[in-house]
Design a protein around this motif. Structure first.
Motif, PDB file in Angstrom:
ATOM      1  N   PRO A  93       0.834  -1.212   0.000  1.00  0.00           N
ATOM      2  CA  PRO A  93       0.000   0.000   0.000  1.00  0.00           C
ATOM      3  C   PRO A  93       0.864   1.255   0.000  1.00  0.00           C
ATOM      4  CG  PRO A  93       0.108  -0.924   2.209  1.00  0.00           C
ATOM      5  CD  PRO A  93       0.885  -1.864   1.327  1.00  0.00           C
ATOM      6  N   ALA A 134      -0.591   0.664   5.318  1.00  0.00           N
ATOM      7  CA  ALA A 134      -0.665   1.730   4.319  1.00  0.00           C
ATOM      8  C   ALA A 134       0.171   2.939   4.727  1.00  0.00           C
ATOM      9  CB  ALA A 134      -2.117   2.145   4.112  1.00  0.00           C
ATOM     10  N   SER A 207      -5.727  11.521  -4.519  1.00  0.00           N
ATOM     11  CA  SER A 207      -6.224  10.182  -4.212  1.00  0.00           C
ATOM     12  C   SER A 207      -7.703  10.144  -4.549  1.00  0.00           C
ATOM     13  CB  SER A 207      -6.021   9.842  -2.728  1.00  0.00           C
ATOM     14  OG  SER A 207      -4.655   9.886  -2.385  1.00  0.00           O
ATOM     15  N   GLY A 231     -11.657   0.771  -1.725  1.00  0.00           N
ATOM     16  CA  GLY A 231     -10.576   1.448  -1.014  1.00  0.00           C
ATOM     17  C   GLY A 231     -10.247   2.739  -1.737  1.00  0.00           C
ATOM     18  N   GLN A 233      -6.788   4.939  -3.962  1.00  0.00           N
ATOM     19  CA  GLN A 233      -5.473   4.871  -4.585  1.00  0.00           C
ATOM     20  C   GLN A 233      -4.997   6.280  -4.876  1.00  0.00           C
ATOM     21  OE1 GLN A 233      -3.270   2.724  -4.951  1.00  0.00           O
ATOM     22  NE2 GLN A 233      -1.972   3.263  -6.669  1.00  0.00           N
TER      23      GLN A 233
END
Length: 281
Positions: A93, A134, A207, A231, A233
């Protein structure tokens, strides 16, 4: 407070648990990876504009808004030149490390050293050690400000997902030569700000939430989000097309993703999927 108690529904096909809350006004809310599930009424699992408010997911975590001046007669199409090549972060991550470090910080310091490339391995080991948790965007930006990023010549990144050993003292000293002065948020209520920052040569570090069909994608334009939010990215936003109202994102999932590692997203969907947006200086 919820009107009815929170209940958990087992999805037998995917073997994960989703939690649903019903409020006094009849609204329901379910969770998946910390994000709101907006698609309970769409059997085809396709996203619709009316289901997602612009900037619904926007969660800026720090820094002032940095305003870029508006030029006279700006071009309709802006794409940054000489962007570092697309790399593959593997299963780690580490998206902010590639977007903010490898791409944005490398481009920021190109005038100091044209061959400079910020090492993803250096940042990952300094921020994460040997863990696989992460790396957050705000932590990456603060580390670039306090400590910088060593060159890939000293701390190479050779294999997707393999970040090597902890950097030595030489790399730590080298990194200090490539620190940022600071960072600021981009005002996403004025989309011209993206264009203006790009015209100044700045990468917009952003993001977005990940619909299921964006996790693995192989086209040049992403204009049909589908499925659950999987989620988020981090991307390097490196282009803006005012005529077609879309932004160009470079990922760190290898060249098989999107169109050679990049994808255009219409502004209408970008502002509905964005979590944060920053520039460094």
């Amino acid at each position: 407070m919820p009107f009815l108690s929170r209940c958990c529904l087992l999805f037998s096909v995917l073997f994960f648990t989703g939690c649903v809350t019903t409020y006094a006004d009849g609204r329901t809310e379910s969770t998946f990876d910390g994000f709101r599930n907006l698609f309970r009424s769409a059997p085809d699992r396709a996203w619709r504009y009316e289901d997602v408010e612009p900037r619904n997911f926007l969660r800026p975590t720090g820094g002032p808004i940095l305003i870029a001046p508006a030029p006279e007669n700006p071009p309709e199409l802006v794409i940054l030149n000489d962007v570092p090549d697309v790399l593959d972060q593997g299963m780690m991550p580490a998206g902010p490390i590639f977007a903010a470090g490898y791409i944005a910080n490398s481009m920021l310091h190109r005038s100091k050293m044209s061959s400079y490339r910020c090492s993803p391995s250096f940042l990952f080991r300094m921020l994460n050690g040997s863990e696989s948790t992460a790396v957050e965007m705000i932590d990456t930006l603060k580390f670039l400000q306090s400590s910088g990023c060593a060159r890939t010549a000293l701390v190479p990144y050779r294999t997707p997902g393999d970040y090597g050993r902890s950097p030595d003292s030489l790399a730590v000293r080298d990194a200090r030569n490539f620190r940022i002065q600071g960072f600021g948020r981009v005002d996403l209520t004025d989309m011209d700000q993206i264009r203006n920052h790009l015209l100044l040569g700045r990468v917009v570090i952003t993001s977005v939430v990940l619909p299921e069909n964006l996790v693995q994608y192989d086209d040049d334009v992403f204009d049909h989000p589908e499925g659950d939010v999987m989620g988020r990215q981090s991307f390097a936003l490196i282009g803006y097309d005012a005529k077609k109202a879309r932004v160009l994102l470079q990922n760190s999932m290898g060249k098989d993703w999107g169109d050679d590692g990049r994808v255009w997203i219409p502004v209408g969907w970008y502002v509905r999927m964005v979590v944060d947006a920053y520039v460094i200086y």
